[in-house]
Write a protein that holds these residues in place. Sequence first.
Motif, PDB file in Angstrom:
ATOM      1  N   VAL A 115       0.803  -1.225   0.000  1.00 48.13           N
ATOM      2  CA  VAL A 115       0.000   0.000   0.000  1.00 48.13           C
ATOM      3  C   VAL A 115       0.839   1.279   0.000  1.00 48.13           C
ATOM      4  N   PRO A 116       1.903   1.388   0.843  1.00 53.90           N
ATOM      5  CA  PRO A 116       2.663   2.646   0.853  1.00 53.90           C
ATOM      6  C   PRO A 116       3.168   3.063  -0.516  1.00 53.90           C
ATOM      7  N   GLY A 117       3.657   2.113  -1.308  1.00 56.02           N
ATOM      8  CA  GLY A 117       4.168   2.449  -2.634  1.00 56.02           C
ATOM      9  C   GLY A 117       3.088   3.001  -3.535  1.00 56.02           C
ATOM     10  N   VAL A 118       1.904   2.386  -3.479  1.00 50.86           N
ATOM     11  CA  VAL A 118       0.775   2.853  -4.285  1.00 50.86           C
ATOM     12  C   VAL A 118       0.332   4.233  -3.813  1.00 50.86           C
ATOM     13  N   ALA A 119       0.289   4.419  -2.485  1.00 55.02           N
ATOM     14  CA  ALA A 119      -0.125   5.710  -1.928  1.00 55.02           C
ATOM     15  C   ALA A 119       0.850   6.814  -2.303  1.00 55.02           C
ATOM     16  N   ARG A 120       2.147   6.519  -2.255  1.00 54.73           N
ATOM     17  CA  ARG A 120       3.154   7.523  -2.632  1.00 54.73           C
ATOM     18  C   ARG A 120       2.956   7.973  -4.070  1.00 54.73           C
ATOM     19  N   GLU A 121       2.700   7.022  -4.948  1.00 54.64           N
ATOM     20  CA  GLU A 121       2.503   7.340  -6.364  1.00 54.64           C
ATOM     21  C   GLU A 121       1.294   8.252  -6.552  1.00 54.64           C
ATOM     22  N   LEU A 122       0.196   7.928  -5.885  1.00 57.75           N
ATOM     23  CA  LEU A 122      -1.031   8.705  -6.011  1.00 57.75           C
ATOM     24  C   LEU A 122      -0.869  10.118  -5.448  1.00 57.75           C
ATOM     25  N   ILE A 123      -0.283  10.220  -4.255  1.00 57.22           N
ATOM     26  CA  ILE A 123      -0.094  11.527  -3.616  1.00 57.22           C
ATOM     27  C   ILE A 123       0.861  12.395  -4.424  1.00 57.22           C
ATOM     28  N   SER A 124       1.906  11.773  -4.954  1.00 53.71           N
ATOM     29  CA  SER A 124       2.866  12.512  -5.774  1.00 53.71           C
ATOM     30  C   SER A 124       2.195  13.084  -7.018  1.00 53.71           C
ATOM     31  N   GLU A 125       1.275  12.338  -7.617  1.00 52.81           N
ATOM     32  CA  GLU A 125       0.554  12.824  -8.796  1.00 52.81           C
ATOM     33  C   GLU A 125      -0.298  14.040  -8.459  1.00 52.81           C
ATOM     34  N   ILE A 126      -0.973  13.993  -7.304  1.00 51.64           N
ATOM     35  CA  ILE A 126      -1.817  15.125  -6.890  1.00 51.64           C
ATOM     36  C   ILE A 126      -0.966  16.374  -6.672  1.00 51.64           C
ATOM     37  N   LEU A 127       0.178  16.198  -6.016  1.00 50.42           N
ATOM     38  CA  LEU A 127       1.044  17.328  -5.685  1.00 50.42           C
ATOM     39  C   LEU A 127       1.827  17.837  -6.891  1.00 50.42           C
ATOM     40  N   SER A 128       1.795  17.095  -7.988  1.00 51.46           N
ATOM     41  CA  SER A 128       2.525  17.512  -9.194  1.00 51.46           C
ATOM     42  C   SER A 128       1.664  18.356 -10.122  1.00 51.46           C
ATOM     43  N   ALA A 129       0.399  18.565  -9.733  1.00 56.88           N
ATOM     44  CA  ALA A 129      -0.504  19.345 -10.578  1.00 56.88           C
ATOM     45  C   ALA A 129      -0.051  20.797 -10.635  1.00 56.88           C
ATOM     46  N   GLY A 130       0.090  21.321 -11.832  1.00 54.33           N
ATOM     47  CA  GLY A 130       0.492  22.722 -11.998  1.00 54.33           C
ATOM     48  C   GLY A 130       1.995  22.889 -11.945  1.00 54.33           C
ATOM     49  N   ASP A 131       2.535  23.666 -12.845  1.00 56.63           N
ATOM     50  CA  ASP A 131       3.966  23.947 -12.892  1.00 56.63           C
ATOM     51  C   ASP A 131       4.190  25.454 -12.763  1.00 56.63           C
ATOM     52  N   PRO A 132       5.315  25.851 -12.141  1.00 60.59           N
ATOM     53  CA  PRO A 132       5.631  27.287 -12.068  1.00 60.59           C
ATOM     54  C   PRO A 132       5.791  27.868 -13.463  1.00 60.59           C
ATOM     55  N   SER A 133       5.361  29.096 -13.639  1.00 61.94           N
ATOM     56  CA  SER A 133       5.519  29.757 -14.932  1.00 61.94           C
ATOM     57  C   SER A 133       6.984  30.113 -15.151  1.00 61.94           C
ATOM     58  N   PRO A 134       7.495  29.888 -16.354  1.00 59.25           N
ATOM     59  CA  PRO A 134       8.882  30.242 -16.637  1.00 59.25           C
ATOM     60  C   PRO A 134       9.142  31.730 -16.409  1.00 59.25           C
ATOM     61  N   LEU A 135      10.330  32.052 -15.905  1.00 51.52           N
ATOM     62  CA  LEU A 135      10.696  33.431 -15.620  1.00 51.52           C
ATOM     63  C   LEU A 135      11.810  33.871 -16.560  1.00 51.52           C
ATOM     64  N   ASP A 136      11.590  34.974 -17.237  1.00 49.82           N
ATOM     65  CA  ASP A 136      12.558  35.500 -18.193  1.00 49.82           C
ATOM     66  C   ASP A 136      13.722  36.137 -17.431  1.00 49.82           C
ATOM     67  N   PRO A 137      14.938  35.609 -17.595  1.00 51.42           N
ATOM     68  CA  PRO A 137      16.079  36.163 -16.852  1.00 51.42           C
ATOM     69  C   PRO A 137      16.448  37.572 -17.269  1.00 51.42           C
ATOM     70  N   ASP A 138      15.917  38.043 -18.403  1.00 54.43           N
ATOM     71  CA  ASP A 138      16.238  39.395 -18.874  1.00 54.43           C
ATOM     72  C   ASP A 138      15.217  40.431 -18.413  1.00 54.43           C
ATOM     73  N   THR A 139      14.240  39.995 -17.616  1.00 50.13           N
ATOM     74  CA  THR A 139      13.171  40.881 -17.169  1.00 50.13           C
ATOM     75  C   THR A 139      13.099  40.875 -15.645  1.00 50.13           C
ATOM     76  N   LEU A 140      12.748  42.008 -15.051  1.00 45.76           N
ATOM     77  CA  LEU A 140      12.572  42.077 -13.604  1.00 45.76           C
ATOM     78  C   LEU A 140      11.520  41.064 -13.157  1.00 45.76           C
ATOM     79  N   SER A 141      11.831  40.329 -12.100  1.00 44.97           N
ATOM     80  CA  SER A 141      10.875  39.393 -11.513  1.00 44.97           C
ATOM     81  C   SER A 141      10.446  39.923 -10.151  1.00 44.97           C
ATOM     82  N   VAL A 142       9.147  39.877  -9.894  1.00 45.80           N
ATOM     83  CA  VAL A 142       8.598  40.343  -8.621  1.00 45.80           C
ATOM     84  C   VAL A 142       7.932  39.163  -7.921  1.00 45.80           C
ATOM     85  N   ILE A 143       8.369  38.882  -6.707  1.00 41.29           N
ATOM     86  CA  ILE A 143       7.775  37.808  -5.910  1.00 41.29           C
ATOM     87  C   ILE A 143       7.015  38.443  -4.757  1.00 41.29           C
ATOM     88  N   MET A 144       5.698  38.337  -4.797  1.00 34.33           N
ATOM     89  CA  MET A 144       4.858  38.858  -3.712  1.00 34.33           C
ATOM     90  C   MET A 144       4.502  37.714  -2.771  1.00 34.33           C
TER      91      MET A 144
END
Length: 342
Positions: A115-144
Motif C-alpha cells: 500500500v505505501p508504494g501505491v499511496a506515494r505514487e497517487l499523492i505525488s501525482e496530486i502534488l505535481s498538478a500545476g507547474d511554475p511559470s517560466p521566468l525570463d532572466p532578462d526581465t525584472l521578476s517580482v515575488i509577492m
Amino acid sequence: MGLFDLFKKKKPAVDKSAQPETITPEDAAPVVEAVPVEEKQAQRTGRMRRALNRTRAFFATAFATDPEGLVDDEFYDELVDAFVLADVGTGLGQELSDAIQDRMKEAGLVKKADVPGVARELISEILSAGDPSPLDPDTLSVIMLVGVNGSGKTTLAAKLAHRLNQAGHRVLLAAADTFRAAATDQLRVWAGRVGVDIVAGQEGADPASVVFDAAQAARSRGTDVLIVDTAGRLQTKKNLMDELGKVTRTVDKACPGANVAHILVLDATVGQNALSQAELFNECCALTGLAITKLDGTAKGGALIAVAKQLRVPVLYVGVGETPDDLVDFKPADFAAGLMPD
C-alpha cells in the motif's frame, strides 16, 4: 520545481580581445568538491522526511499490525482514519483510500506492505498538478509573499533573498508590512544578514506606495528580483483583502512586463484552515505558487494535499528551520515518500 530552477542566469558575453586575468594563489577561490547528485537527493529527502515525522506517525500506526497481512475493508477504514487525522479531510481521505484500493486491485496487489508504494505514487501525482511559470532572466521578476499573520512570510522573504543572492542575482526586499513596526525592523535585520538591499516606508504608510517606491528603485538599480513582504491579513477580512488587491495592481502598473509571482505562505500547523486561506487569497490575487512553513512542528501536514488538489497550484518551498539555509525546494515525490512509512 521551485522558482529558483527557473531563474537561469544569462552568461555574460566574452570579450575575446581582452587579456586573461592573472590570478595569484592567494586570490584564487578555494576548490569546493561537488556534491554528487545522489547525495543531494538523499539530503533533500532526509530533511523532508524529518519534517513529516509527526504526520507520518498516523500512517505508521495503520501499518503497524501485521504489515505482511492481506488488505481488507477494515484496513482501508483505518487508512481513511489516518488521512483524517493527518488533516487531509474526511471527503478527500475517503477518496484517496478508494483510489488506493482501486490501484491495488488493478495491479493485483493484496498485501498491506504494497500500500505505501501505491499511496506515494497517487499523492505525488496530486502534488505535481500545476507547474511554475517560466521566468525570463532578462526581465525584472517580482515575488509577492501573501498570507495570514504569523505564517512566516518575513522569514521566507529573507530565505528567498539569501538563496537568490547566493546564486548571483541582484535582489531587493520591499517591506510592505507597514502596520507592524516590528515586521520592518525584522526584515531590515534579515536584509543585513543575507546581504541585500531593502526599501521600507514609515510605520502606517500606504503599503501600495512602499511597493511603488521599491519597484522604481528596482528598475533604477538594475535589480533582477524584487521580493515584496506584505502584511499578514485574515482571509475573511474584506477590507484587508481589498488592500492586498490594491498592492497587486500597483505592482502590475509600476512593473509593466515584469514576471510577477504571487506566493501564498501557509503555516502547516493550521491544518484544514489552509484550504480556506488558499481559496480566498487565490480569488484576491491569482496565486502562482505555495510555500509551507513549520512543517516540522505539526502532525497536520496532510492538509497540503487538500490544498494542492483543490487549487492545482504548485507547491514551491518548504521551510524546515530558522536559518537562511533552512529552505527546501518542494519535490512531490519527496513529500509522498516522507508521508508514508517504509
